[in-house]
Design an enzyme around this catalytic site. Structure first.
Site, short mmCIF file in Angstrom:
data_model
loop_
_atom_site.label_atom_id
_atom_site.label_comp_id
_atom_site.label_asym_id
_atom_site.label_seq_id
_atom_site.Cartn_x
_atom_site.Cartn_y
_atom_site.Cartn_z
N SER A 130 0.72 -1.29 -0.13
CA SER A 130 0.02 -0.01 -0.26
C SER A 130 0.82 1.35 0.01
O SER A 130 0.46 2.29 -0.47
CB SER A 130 -1.05 0.12 1.21
OG SER A 130 -0.12 0.31 2.55
N LYS A 168 1.02 4.91 6.87
CA LYS A 168 0.18 5.70 6.12
C LYS A 168 0.52 7.28 6.12
O LYS A 168 0.93 7.69 7.23
CB LYS A 168 -1.43 5.31 6.26
CG LYS A 168 -1.98 4.13 5.91
CD LYS A 168 -1.73 3.71 4.76
CE LYS A 168 -2.54 2.14 4.32
NZ LYS A 168 -1.63 1.29 4.91
#
Length: 210
Positions: A130, A168
């Site tokens: 990701s 993230k």
């Protein structure tokens, strides 16, 4: 006769050396020590010279003596190999346990303290794609423990009831906080009351084992 400009240059060079050694910016040091950023900038540029109390404050901050900031280092000395320090690698987080509790640590990576930034540090192993291409799958990401990061920075964030740490990019839009993947094939995660998350640190750098 004291050469004031020479003293400013020595201070500037030593200060830059310590900032690089710790891997921190002028802005971060100014914030941590509650000193105006312009004041720190003038010290680093050799425009002004800090007061004695500020020199001591910086020496304590870097974990060095005052003379390591105020005096020119000899150029004919061979540095000794520094001792290494263990940096924990976090795995699954135990509910209710402090982040760096022994129960959460899967292994340790030994690093030279001269190459490390200040603060409580830990590694997270990146799982999945990701955050590619910024952070490859399987990388070990060095994280400094802190409860907030600047907008756009990559953070270590606790999700799934504070049991899983993920990496993230933090994006803020008004009062809304979004966890953004760098890989466009993944969807953002919007932090809400039903989808809670908690920032535990800022990603500093990553390394890979062969």
């Amino acid at each position: 006769m004291i050469d004031i400009q020479k003293l400013k240059e020595i201070m500037a060079n030593n200060l830059k050396k310590q900032l690089n050694r710790k891997g921190i910016s002028q802005t971060m040091m100014a914030r941590d020590l509650n000193i105006p950023e312009m004041t720190v900038s003038n010290w680093v540029k050799g425009k002004t010279y800090p007061r004695p109390d500020k020199i001591q404050l910086m020496a304590d901050y870097f974990g060095i003596t005052r003379t390591q900031l105020t005096e020119e280092a000899p150029s004919n000395l061979t540095p000794l190999a520094p001792q290494t320090v263990p940096i924990p690698v976090l795995g699954t987080i135990a509910c209710g346990e402090p982040i760096l509790a022994e129960e959460n640590v899967t292994e340790y990576i030994y690093e030279s303290p001269d190459q490390l930034p200040s603060g409580n540090l830990f590694y997270l192993k990146a799982k999945g794609t990701s955050m590619e291409p910024t952070i490859p799958d399987g990388s070990y990401v060095l994280v400094r423990e802190q409860p907030e990061v600047e907008n756009g920075a990559i953070a270590a964030v606790l999700v799934n009831g504070d049991t899983e740490a993920t990496l993230k990019r933090i994006k803020r839009q008004g009062d809304m906080v979004i966890l953004m993947p760098d890989n466009p094939n993944y969807s953002p995660f919007i932090i809400t009351r039903d989808n809670p998350a908690r920032i535990i640190g800022q990603a500093i750098q990553f390394t890979q084992k062969l």
